[in-house]
Write an enzyme that holds these catalytic residues in place. Structure first.
Site, mmCIF file in Angstrom:
data_model
loop_
_atom_site.group_PDB
_atom_site.id
_atom_site.type_symbol
_atom_site.label_atom_id
_atom_site.label_comp_id
_atom_site.label_asym_id
_atom_site.label_seq_id
_atom_site.Cartn_x
_atom_site.Cartn_y
_atom_site.Cartn_z
ATOM 1 N N THR A 159 1.081 -1.430 -0.069
ATOM 2 C CA THR A 159 -0.451 -0.306 0.320
ATOM 3 C C THR A 159 1.126 1.190 -0.427
ATOM 4 O O THR A 159 0.987 1.999 -0.813
ATOM 5 C CB THR A 159 -0.821 -0.261 1.478
ATOM 6 N N ASN A 199 -6.118 -8.980 -7.705
ATOM 7 C CA ASN A 199 -6.809 -9.323 -6.033
ATOM 8 C C ASN A 199 -7.957 -10.762 -6.359
ATOM 9 O O ASN A 199 -7.770 -11.030 -5.429
ATOM 10 C CB ASN A 199 -6.097 -8.994 -5.145
ATOM 11 N N GLN A 209 0.134 -9.207 -6.083
ATOM 12 C CA GLN A 209 0.064 -10.940 -6.502
ATOM 13 C C GLN A 209 0.964 -11.556 -7.454
ATOM 14 O O GLN A 209 0.108 -12.798 -7.561
ATOM 15 C CB GLN A 209 -1.455 -10.248 -6.731
ATOM 16 N N HIS A 250 4.001 -10.246 2.670
ATOM 17 C CA HIS A 250 3.362 -11.139 2.918
ATOM 18 C C HIS A 250 2.027 -12.161 2.114
ATOM 19 O O HIS A 250 1.725 -12.378 2.279
ATOM 20 C CB HIS A 250 2.058 -10.742 3.899
ATOM 21 N N THR A 256 13.979 4.230 10.249
ATOM 22 C CA THR A 256 14.931 3.500 10.582
ATOM 23 C C THR A 256 14.022 1.956 10.312
ATOM 24 O O THR A 256 12.935 1.534 9.917
ATOM 25 C CB THR A 256 14.958 2.836 12.170
ATOM 26 N N CYS A 269 -8.423 -7.322 2.337
ATOM 27 C CA CYS A 269 -7.330 -6.558 2.194
ATOM 28 C C CYS A 269 -8.423 -4.919 2.596
ATOM 29 O O CYS A 269 -8.341 -3.876 3.190
ATOM 30 C CB CYS A 269 -6.622 -5.904 1.640
HETATM 31 N N1 PLP Z 1 -1.996 -4.621 -3.980
HETATM 32 C C1 PLP Z 1 -3.127 -5.688 -4.449
HETATM 33 C C2 PLP Z 1 -2.856 -6.015 -5.536
HETATM 34 C C3 PLP Z 1 -2.707 -6.404 -3.280
HETATM 35 O O1 PLP Z 1 -3.391 -7.537 -2.981
HETATM 36 C C4 PLP Z 1 -2.434 -6.394 -2.290
HETATM 37 C C5 PLP Z 1 -3.517 -6.922 -0.928
HETATM 38 O O2 PLP Z 1 -4.083 -7.568 -0.960
HETATM 39 C C6 PLP Z 1 -2.148 -5.054 -1.596
HETATM 40 C C7 PLP Z 1 -1.725 -3.777 -3.141
HETATM 41 C C8 PLP Z 1 -1.942 -4.478 -0.775
HETATM 42 O O3 PLP Z 1 -0.922 -5.073 -0.050
HETATM 43 P P1 PLP Z 1 -0.478 -4.500 1.830
HETATM 44 O O4 PLP Z 1 -0.731 -4.933 2.754
HETATM 45 O O5 PLP Z 1 1.349 -4.653 1.309
HETATM 46 O O6 PLP Z 1 -0.916 -3.481 1.650
#
Ligand code: PLP
Length: 387
Positions: A72, A154, A186, A208, A244, A332
């Site tokens: 993000t 996603n 993804q 993750h 940091t 998310c």
């Molecule tokens: N971009 C995509 C395509 C995602 O699927 C996700 C999480 O679902 C993100 C960005 C955001 O990732 P993060 O959880 O590392 O902020």
């Protein structure tokens, strides 16, 4: 009750080897990488190694990798950072993106529209979920500063034609400089990540989503791409992201990425076989179910299924009570089951969008798990089908 996790697109467990690589950096090698003494140097050396491994996975220079706190944040840095630099040179900027991007792209774009006067074109997609390169070509303008198109979706797993879009942009670039960003959060476990082949100037990754830790991401920024920082302070990460460094997370990120690249074909083959089995079984055993999005050029671990007439929200809760984790839309986004903008963009009615579930498979999914889930789905789905 055995619990079955079919939500790898939301997050993945940290791989054992990745965890092992991270552990010393919590309480053994704990110095601040910016400190000059040996404790600091040890930590700095871990960050340097992680950056070099990440760069090797992407085929770029170490200095082109910026570690962030999430995908993000990397998306925000790419979009707002490039836009702010462009706005230093001219008053009006134009950005091209698509209707199926993740919220972490759509929201910064909305911010840039509302607060910074940017004009944004959101390209439509085909019923398979694909952005057409010719639409990008037609949308490019003299004042276009940035194009941001995700690598893999996603929700429905669509893999966008990134290299083709890059070619279109490159041709336009002969006259006007446009930067190309892709959100590859993804994609990391299953798709090639060489930035030169993809032809991108900026690329986002997330720890993750690839069996690494949460709360760490990275942004590839091609040398010479002007990006203004969002976070100001001690000048870490080449001045692009102060604070940091989260040493264990950065080490885990790089270990996960290295592992993902090494096992990509094997992981993709395994996921695809499971996914194809699941789709074949579900469509044979539950009447009228169908796959949302394209079968071709789709992430091998994604099956987004329409259960006509069913209430997906209720189905998710009922499955959860049986120990099965799946999701609808983007996990998310929030726990609320808002209507999916992606399913709407590929042409589903509101009703069908609310009757769709995303199953995403991963390294620990087995055929036995899928058989168990299929049996439960057959039983439950009848209950939730609204006549
Ligand atoms: N971009 C995509 C395509 C995602 O699927 C996700 C999480 O679902 C993100 C960005 C955001 O990732 P993060 O959880 O590392 O902020």
């Amino acid at each position: 009750m055995k619990r079955i996790y079919l939500d790898y697109a939301a997050s993945t467990p940290v791989d054992e080897e990745v965890l092992k690589a991270m552990l010393p950096y919590f309480s053994e090698t704990y110095g601040n990488p910016s400190s000059v003494h040996a404790f600091g140097q040890d930590a700095q050396s871990a960050v340097d190694t992680a950056r070099a491994k990440t760069a090797a996975a992407l085929g770029c220079l170490s200095q082109e990798i910026i570690f962030t706190g999430s995908a993000t944040e990397a998306n925000n840095l790419a979009l707002i950072g490039v836009a702010e630099e462009a706005l230093k040179k001219r008053k009006n900027i134009h950005i091209i993106s698509s209707r199926v991007e993740h919220e972490s792209v759509l929201e910064p774009l909305s911010y840039l529209e509302k607060e910074r006067g940017a004009s944004v074109t959101y390209l439509p997609v085909t019923s398979g979920g694909f952005v057409r390169p010719e639409d990008v070509q037609n949308a490019l303008r003299e004042d276009t500063a940035l194009v941001s198109i995700m690598y893999a979706n996603n929700e429905v797993g669509t893999i966008q034609p990134i290299a083709e879009i890059a070619n279109v942009i490159r041709a336009h670039n002969k006259k006007f400089r446009v930067f190309f960003h892709t959100d590859a959060a993804q994609a990391a476990s299953y798709l090639p990540l060489a930035v030169a082949q993809l032809g991108v100037d900026l690329m986002t990754l997330s720890g993750h989503k690839m069996y690494g830790p949460k709360g760490v991401g990275a942004l590839y920024i091609k040398k010479g791409t002007p990006v203004a920082p969002l976070v100001h302070g001690g000048g870490q990460e080449y001045g692009k992201r102060s604070g940091t460094e989260n040493v264990p997370a950065v080490v885990g990120f790089a270990a996960a990425l290295e592992r993902a690249v090494a096992h990509r074909e094997e992981a993709a083959g395994q996921a695809e076989a499971l996914r194809n089995y699941f789709i074949a079984q579900i469509t044979a055993r539950i009447p009228d179910t169908r796959l949302n999005g394209s079968r071709e050029n789709r992430l091998p671990n994604n099956a987004n299924i329409l259960f006509p007439g069913a209430n997906a929200a209720e189905l998710i809760v009922a499955l959860d009570m049986e120990g099965i984790a799946v999701s609808a839309g983007s996990a998310c986004q929030s726990k609320a089951l808002a209507e999916s903008h992606v399913l709407s963009a590929i042409g589903l009615s509101k009703k069908d969008a609310k009757s769709s579930l995303r199953f995403s498979f991963g390294n620990y999914t087995t055929k036995e798990d899928l058989d168990a889930v299929l049996d439960i789905l057959v039983k439950l789905e009848k209950k939730f089908r609204v006549k």
